[in-house]
Write a protein that holds these residues in place. Structure first.
Motif, PDB file in Angstrom:
ATOM      1  N   SER A 130      29.605 -27.017  27.344  1.00  0.00           N
ATOM      2  CA  SER A 130      30.566 -26.835  28.431  1.00  0.00           C
ATOM      3  C   SER A 130      30.370 -27.906  29.502  1.00  0.00           C
ATOM      4  N   TYR A 131      29.121 -28.260  29.751  1.00  0.00           N
ATOM      5  CA  TYR A 131      28.900 -29.324  30.725  1.00  0.00           C
ATOM      6  C   TYR A 131      29.564 -30.628  30.269  1.00  0.00           C
ATOM      7  N   ARG A 133      32.059 -31.090  28.127  1.00  0.00           N
ATOM      8  CA  ARG A 133      33.522 -31.007  28.190  1.00  0.00           C
ATOM      9  C   ARG A 133      33.985 -31.286  29.609  1.00  0.00           C
ATOM     10  N   TRP A 134      33.285 -30.658  30.514  1.00  0.00           N
ATOM     11  CA  TRP A 134      33.605 -30.847  31.915  1.00  0.00           C
ATOM     12  C   TRP A 134      33.473 -32.324  32.301  1.00  0.00           C
ATOM     13  N   LYS A 142      34.170 -38.148  40.837  1.00  0.00           N
ATOM     14  CA  LYS A 142      33.481 -36.905  41.210  1.00  0.00           C
ATOM     15  C   LYS A 142      32.448 -36.539  40.141  1.00  0.00           C
ATOM     16  N   ILE A 144      29.435 -34.406  38.737  1.00  0.00           N
ATOM     17  CA  ILE A 144      28.846 -33.082  38.945  1.00  0.00           C
ATOM     18  C   ILE A 144      27.336 -33.206  38.767  1.00  0.00           C
ATOM     19  N   PRO A 145      26.620 -32.662  39.710  1.00  0.00           N
ATOM     20  CA  PRO A 145      25.148 -32.733  39.606  1.00  0.00           C
ATOM     21  C   PRO A 145      24.671 -31.908  38.423  1.00  0.00           C
ATOM     22  N   ASN A 148      22.346 -28.350  39.062  1.00  0.00           N
ATOM     23  CA  ASN A 148      22.892 -26.994  39.078  1.00  0.00           C
ATOM     24  C   ASN A 148      22.892 -26.388  37.688  1.00  0.00           C
ATOM     25  N   GLN A 149      23.348 -27.164  36.715  1.00  0.00           N
ATOM     26  CA  GLN A 149      23.400 -26.682  35.339  1.00  0.00           C
ATOM     27  C   GLN A 149      22.013 -26.306  34.842  1.00  0.00           C
TER      28      GLN A 149
END
Lengths: 159, 159, 159, 159
Positions: A130-131, A133-134, A142, A144-145, A148-149
């Motif tokens: 999922s990470y 794909r994102w 942008k 994503i850090p 967090n994941q």
DNA sequence: CATGAATGAGAATTCATTCAT
DNA sequence: TATGAATGAATTCTCATTCAT
């Protein structure tokens, strides 16, 4: 096949010399990617703490696909395709052996929840997928850090 | 297309009367599944606690695909296919609105981690996907308890 | 298309390699015939009298289609078909340039009637067409003398 | 066929009630147009001079198709199509009987050239056809005078 | 009787595979 | 040995015709 040959800068006949048909070619690519994926874990230092090793694994596997976006696209499109044989899938599953072994140790040391290894593995796999794909849907500005994941996954599996 | 017609018990011409070409047919199926997926959330009781609502959602969406295994197969094979248009994907994304709204509330009430909604969503999506992949690979005898999965996800996102 | 391939002694795929679809194939044939038709005029000797040149042109163009009956059949069936694009028709109109130029000279020299070139052209075209239709409907035994036709046309346009 | 039914404001079944198949329908339309074409000559006054009668015929037949542009389009597209049977063509040829008879008289009276009737007929047919093709390609602003055409044809056939 | 949804044979098009060069 | 033009089975799509309503 002709598009592949063109992209590869060879004739179609050359491809067929090495791979008798399309199914075999695709399956070989599949297995090759899975093997590379597994090798990500080779460099790891088993002196580090379990948690650190896990975090390293998690970010490494994501880094691997970020560095090889075509690998990710290939897997997304083909992992559920009937062209991938059961045999390839089985061989591909070897790629999770390293992380599997790490989880076994972690469980023994009661660092992580007392849940079946397979169940944990699939959970982690889902987080990775999922990470990514994102990530690939994102406009590159942008970012994503990953922290967090990692925290999410670790909080999930931690005892 | 002829295989679809045969399976559907109609002539091919009938399919083409309703769907001008294969691309449109496939995209309509895609959107239909996504809409049904969204409607799973309609029955929910907003009187319940956030956690309970979340757990209900999580198990409902999994139940939905377990009841409709062909839906899952379809999505697995086609979600990353070039036949699915950007437009369909955008429309399909509506299916996560309900859970998204729930997470907004949960975040406001400081029940869950202070992480971007989108990031949480993709994490949860990964958990759903990985469970389902697992489920459909299983021989039906060994059923994996969903409880564990729910606990994993909740522990992950909980503050 | 499969009938064409068979007749041509090739596979259908071969046709599609050179002509992406049926429309393009048909239009290319159309243009090819029109170009050949035009080239009929290349050999002409401009030293001759206008009248002789005209008569030569008239009989040559008829000879051309008599030698290539399939060309005539093709044109008869397809010239008014929606498959022939406006572009092809425009390009095809080049085939009348030679005779058009001859008529311009003839008009200046007051050999032929003072009627618009285009109108004369269409009249001549009609004479060619009707003779050919007649010719190909005939049983080969009864051959119509072309002389009469040539006299008819010349008497018509002559001043 | 469904397009025809729509345009006709009926169901397809209704068409098939009157015309068992497409071939018969098309051939019937063909014959109907040919019959109407023939009837153009009914009104003619045989008291007038041969030349005047001829000119009347010529302009009437052209007027007929100008008033019925779809008839002309139909003939242009279909006259050489394999769907038109030999039988229909034979029946259609009746449409030239009136003008044919006029030419017989004209020839007897030595008004026109001593050329076979059939040859004259085809020549005249070509003139009609080419004028109409021209007419329907024109932008309506620039109207071509029919006079010129009539003079061309008459000068051609006149003794 | 009129309709038009349903049909499927046939037409157009694609693409994995072969093989002459 | 490497090539890519040629192939045709398989696929998508069309449209004349049928028949339940």
């Amino acid at each position: 096949m002709s598009a592949i040959a063109k992209e590869a800068g060879t004739g179609m006949g050359t491809i067929y010399k090495y791979y008798p048909n399309k199914e075999i070619l695709i399956n070989n690519i599949y297995i090759k990617i899975k093997k590379e994926e597994k090798s990500v874990f080779n460099d790891f230092n088993s002196q580090e703490s379990i948690k650190l090793q896990f975090e390293n694994y998690f970010s490494s596997i994501i880094e691997f696909f970020i560095q090889n976006p075509t690998y990710f696209q290939f897997m997304e499109q083909l992992h559920a395709s009937p062209i991938i044989t059961e045999e390839s899938k089985n061989e591909g599953n070897n790629s999770i052996i390293p992380i599997s072994e790490l989880l076994v140790i972690a469980k023994k040391q009661q660092i992580i929840k007392n849940i079946e290894i397979d169940e944990l593995l699939m959970f982690i796999g889902g987080a990775v997928l999922s990470y990514l794909r994102w990530y690939f849907n994102q406009s590159k500005t942008k970012q994503i850090p990953l922290n967090n994941q990692i925290k999410l996954v670790w909080d999930a599996i931690e005892k």
